[in-house]
Design an enzyme around this catalytic site. Structure first.
Site, PDB file in Angstrom:
ATOM      1  N   GLU A  54      51.800  42.331  -9.847  1.00  0.00           N
ATOM      2  CA  GLU A  54      51.567  42.140  -8.406  1.00  0.00           C
ATOM      3  C   GLU A  54      52.044  43.359  -7.601  1.00  0.00           C
ATOM      4  O   GLU A  54      51.378  43.797  -6.664  1.00  0.00           O
ATOM      5  CB  GLU A  54      52.283  40.880  -7.890  1.00  0.00           C
ATOM      6  CG  GLU A  54      51.757  39.573  -8.473  1.00  0.00           C
ATOM      7  CD  GLU A  54      50.270  39.368  -8.216  1.00  0.00           C
ATOM      8  OE1 GLU A  54      49.786  39.740  -7.133  1.00  0.00           O
ATOM      9  OE2 GLU A  54      49.573  38.870  -9.119  1.00  0.00           O
ATOM     10  N   ASP A  95      47.509  45.911 -14.469  1.00  0.00           N
ATOM     11  CA  ASP A  95      48.050  45.597 -15.800  1.00  0.00           C
ATOM     12  C   ASP A  95      48.707  46.836 -16.396  1.00  0.00           C
ATOM     13  O   ASP A  95      49.802  46.762 -16.964  1.00  0.00           O
ATOM     14  CB  ASP A  95      46.935  45.117 -16.743  1.00  0.00           C
ATOM     15  CG  ASP A  95      46.583  43.646 -16.515  1.00  0.00           C
ATOM     16  OD1 ASP A  95      47.322  42.975 -15.766  1.00  0.00           O
ATOM     17  OD2 ASP A  95      45.577  43.185 -17.079  1.00  0.00           O
TER      18      ASP A  95
HETATM   19 ZN   LIG Z   1      46.026  40.990 -10.170  1.00  0.00          ZN
END
Ligand SMILES: [Zn+2]
Length: 415
Positions: free
Chosen positions: A278, A359
């Protein structure tokens, strides 16, 4: 054939094509369901859970087909019998005021479409989600949610529509520009105060208490170059067993909100990895960029609206005898939908790319293996489909499919 008749059939064609295209994608996706759980996921996705997943998909698929067909048929009948013009005639018996008339009109249309949707959302929450063990919503929460939804919708929708109508009345041909600036100001306000003004109406948030989790999160966010002051835990379990985390606001108001279900289901290093993802969205400027893209799209739409809304055929196509701004607005909304589908497609492509980047960012500041198990747990818990059809993914998925994310993360695992 007259322009407005042509336009009427054009509107119907758009609605039908859109529905057929949606069904084709759904059907392709249904056919691509795997029979067995993919090898890679078998540790967190036991066969028995996978069988349940297939049942869940099947039920949802059937339900989606029924509800979308129903709303399409209702809309087509409504259009055929000049429903929007009829509603406007009724409203005019109450008021012909330049502001109240369109506001009442949208109030009636909005309320009616909400009432039509209630049986479906009741069935979805208390029959489908209940049957598969997701539902934690009590009837009381459900009713309160609906009432709050109506009020917030009425207030926010009323303010926005009121502004647009007011600009239209007084600013003439430049109204779209004023409306754009107005919407922009509203969006900034809304995203700044969402977690402090709107969210508390539906959920409780409490600051994450001191302890192992909090210090692990702080350590990671410091490394990731992110000053983290507000980490909140939200009672997501009040409605559903599904887990999530999100980032909201900006400036002093920015905060990270974790669902209590996430804390319950995931280990500390997994939660840290999810948060690193996030934070990645924030640090890599995904949030700013998608906001800017959204603002540009809105500007283009309003510009086109300003161009077309005074076209008499637009109102006449929906059965009005004279050009009426609020009826033209609805006609424009339907005609514009293929364009907005296209720009939406651009946004989902952009969003999937961002997910891979976030990621990769998370893999740098947290353990990639922990993010992998976290992703597996979250999607197994939500019974999400491990083998979606590539077309379905291309057109609908804002996130890449789980297996592809796991593979991309494999390359980041430090050996
Ligand atoms: Zn995301």
């Amino acid at each position: 054939m007259q322009t407005h008749t042509l336009l009427f059939f054009f509107i119907i064609t758009i609605l039908l094509l859109d529905a057929v295209w949606g069904w084709i994608l759904e059907e392709l996706n249904r056919k691509s369901w795997a029979d067995k759980v993919p090898e890679r996921l078998s540790d967190f996705y036991p066969q028995e859970k996978f069988e349940k997943q297939k049942q869940y998909r099947k039920v949802n698929h059937r339900f989606g087909k029924i509800s979308s067909t129903f709303s399409l048929v209702v809309l087509l009948i409504f259009l055929w019998f000049h429903g929007f013009a009829r509603v406007d005639e009724l409203v005019q018996q109450l008021t012909t005021h330049w502001l109240w008339r369109p506001l009442f009109f949208f109030g009636v249309v909005g309320l009616a479409s909400m009432l039509i949707g209630i049986p479906f959302s009741l069935y979805e929450t208390f029959v489908i989600e209940e049957k598969f063990g997701f539902n934690k919503t009590t009837p009381k929460t459900f009713i309160l949610d609906q009432i709050k939804g109506i009020f917030i919708g009425a207030i926010i929708g009323g303010i926005l529509l009121g502004l647009i109508i007011w600009f239209y009345e007084f600013a003439g041909r430049w109204f779209w520009l004023y409306a754009w600036i107005g919407l922009l100001a509203f969006m900034i306000f809304f995203s700044k105060f969402y977690t402090t003004l709107i969210l508390p109406l539906f959920n409780k948030q409490t600051p994450l208490e001191e302890g192992e989790l909090r210090s692990a999160i702080e350590k990671m966010s410091q490394k990731a170059g992110f000053t983290l002051e507000n980490v909140f835990v939200m009672d997501g379990s009040k409605r559903s067993t599904k887990a999530n985390a999100f980032f909201s606001g900006f400036g002093k108001n920015k905060r990270i909100v974790l669902f209590d279900t996430l804390i319950r289901d995931l280990e500390t290093d997994e939660i840290v990895a999810v948060l690193a993802h996030e934070i990645g969205h924030f640090r890599l400027k995904h949030i700013v960029r998608s906001t800017v893209l959204g603002v540009l799209q809105t500007g283009i739409m309003l510009f086109l609206l300003g161009w077309f809304v005074n076209e008499p055929a637009l109102s006449e196509a929906l059965g009005a005898s004279k050009p009426v701004f609020h009826i033209g607005l609805i006609g424009f909304g339907i005609l514009y939908s293929p364009v907005s589908s296209l720009s939406g497609l651009g946004m989902t492509i952009f969003s999937r790319r961002n997910e891979y980047q976030a990621d990769a960012f998370a893999a740098k500041y947290a353990r990639p293996e922990a993010l992998q198990t976290a992703l597996k747990k979250i999607s197994a818990n939500a019974l999400s489909n491990p083998t979606p059809h590539p077309w379905y993914v291309f057109f609908n998925y804002s996130h890449p499919p789980l297996l592809q994310r796991l593979e991309a993360l494999d390359k980041k695992v430090r050996r």
